[in-house]
Scaffold this active site. Structure first.
Site, PDB file in Angstrom:
ATOM      1  N   HIS A  43       0.863  -1.188   0.000  1.00 43.24           N
ATOM      2  CA  HIS A  43       0.000   0.000   0.000  1.00 43.24           C
ATOM      3  C   HIS A  43       0.897   1.235   0.000  1.00 43.24           C
ATOM      4  CE1 HIS A  43      -3.955   1.911   1.596  1.00 43.24           C
ATOM      5  NE2 HIS A  43      -3.219   2.825   0.983  1.00 43.24           N
ATOM      6  N   GLU A  70      -2.603  -1.668  -3.174  1.00 45.06           N
ATOM      7  CA  GLU A  70      -3.690  -0.878  -2.605  1.00 45.06           C
ATOM      8  C   GLU A  70      -3.328   0.596  -2.636  1.00 45.06           C
ATOM      9  OE1 GLU A  70      -5.128  -4.016   0.882  1.00 45.06           O
ATOM     10  OE2 GLU A  70      -4.057  -2.185   1.424  1.00 45.06           O
ATOM     11  N   HIS A 190      -8.119  -5.648   7.361  1.00 46.65           N
ATOM     12  CA  HIS A 190      -7.894  -4.601   8.359  1.00 46.65           C
ATOM     13  C   HIS A 190      -8.174  -5.151   9.757  1.00 46.65           C
ATOM     14  CE1 HIS A 190      -6.857  -0.324   8.914  1.00 46.65           C
ATOM     15  NE2 HIS A 190      -7.408  -0.520  10.099  1.00 46.65           N
TER      16      HIS A 190
END
EC number: 2.6.99.2
Length: 237
Positions: A43, A70, A190
């Site tokens: 990410h 991401e 998450h």
């Protein structure tokens, strides 16, 4: 079996703390795959405080499983994804100064923007996923954007798991059934951990992939990568 994609942002954080190349991000990614990880997630953020844009380019020749990038689809991010052509791009509505992801997309408000970006990625042969809260309207909105998958934002589940896991999982089950009915693939991520991932996996129909980084890295400080990756794979059977 639900696939395990390991987010290696924290490896980059550790490397960047001292400069140089220790730990070697590329070697860690390769080793995690050898230990059984079925994907590698990164990410990158605009300030490159952990994953650098060059890391994404370098990982293209290293990752042999699924490569997932991401991020918030600002132009710099879009250009990077189109250059590197990962297996999957996951669109996340991060603010520039966000410490970590903290909300899913409003897929109704941003539908036209998301549709435009998603078509561009899909035309390049890249599978698309949208980070969303377990809200039915947002799942329906994700369908309208043309995304291949959603990634359910699981912080609320993780927060509620200890006190009442049955209540914490309910909105995710409902969201997953709707996504399946609409023909959208389901990912999740998450704050999933060894403590809560098995119950989530066993409760969510058609769960294709989980992306886990922070918890997996913290657990590995005590138990080691190989032990922790094997433990996740067992729980995702």
């Amino acid at each position: 079996m639900t696939k395990l994609s390991v987010n290696i942002n924290k490896v980059a954080t550790l490397r960047n703390a001292r400069g140089g190349n220790v730990p070697d991000l590329l070697k860690v990614a390769s080793d995690l795959e050898k230990m059984g990880a079925q994907g590698i997630t990164i990410h990158p953020r605009p300030d490159e405080r952990h994953i650098r844009y060059q890391d994404a380019r370098d990982l293209v020749d290293v990752v042999t499983t699924e490569f997932n990038i991401e991020g918030n689809p600002i132009q710099k991010f879009i250009d990077l994804v189109l250059e590197t052509k990962p297996t999957q791009v996951t669109l996340v509505p991060d603010a520039v100064d966000a410490i970590t992801s903290n909300a899913g997309w409003d897929t109704i408000k941003h539908k036209d923007f998301l549709k435009e970006v998603i078509v561009e990625f899909q035309n390049a042969g890249i599978r698309t996923s949208i980070f969303v809260d377990p809200v039915l309207e947002m799942i329906e909105g994700a369908k309208e954007t043309g995304a291949d998958r959603i990634e359910l934002y699981t912080e609320a589940y993780a927060d509620g798991y200890t006190e009442n896991k049955e209540e914490a999982i309910k909105p995710y089950i409902t969201a997953a059934f709707l996504a399946s009915d609409l023909g959208i693939g389901i990912n999740a991520g998450h704050d999933l951990s060894l403590d809560n991932v098995a119950y989530f996996h066993n409760s969510i129909p058609d769960l294709l992939e989980v992306s886990i980084g922070h918890a997996l890295m913290a657990e590995s400080l005590y138990l080691g990568f190989e032990t922790v990756v094997a433990s996740y794979l067992e729980k995702l059977q």
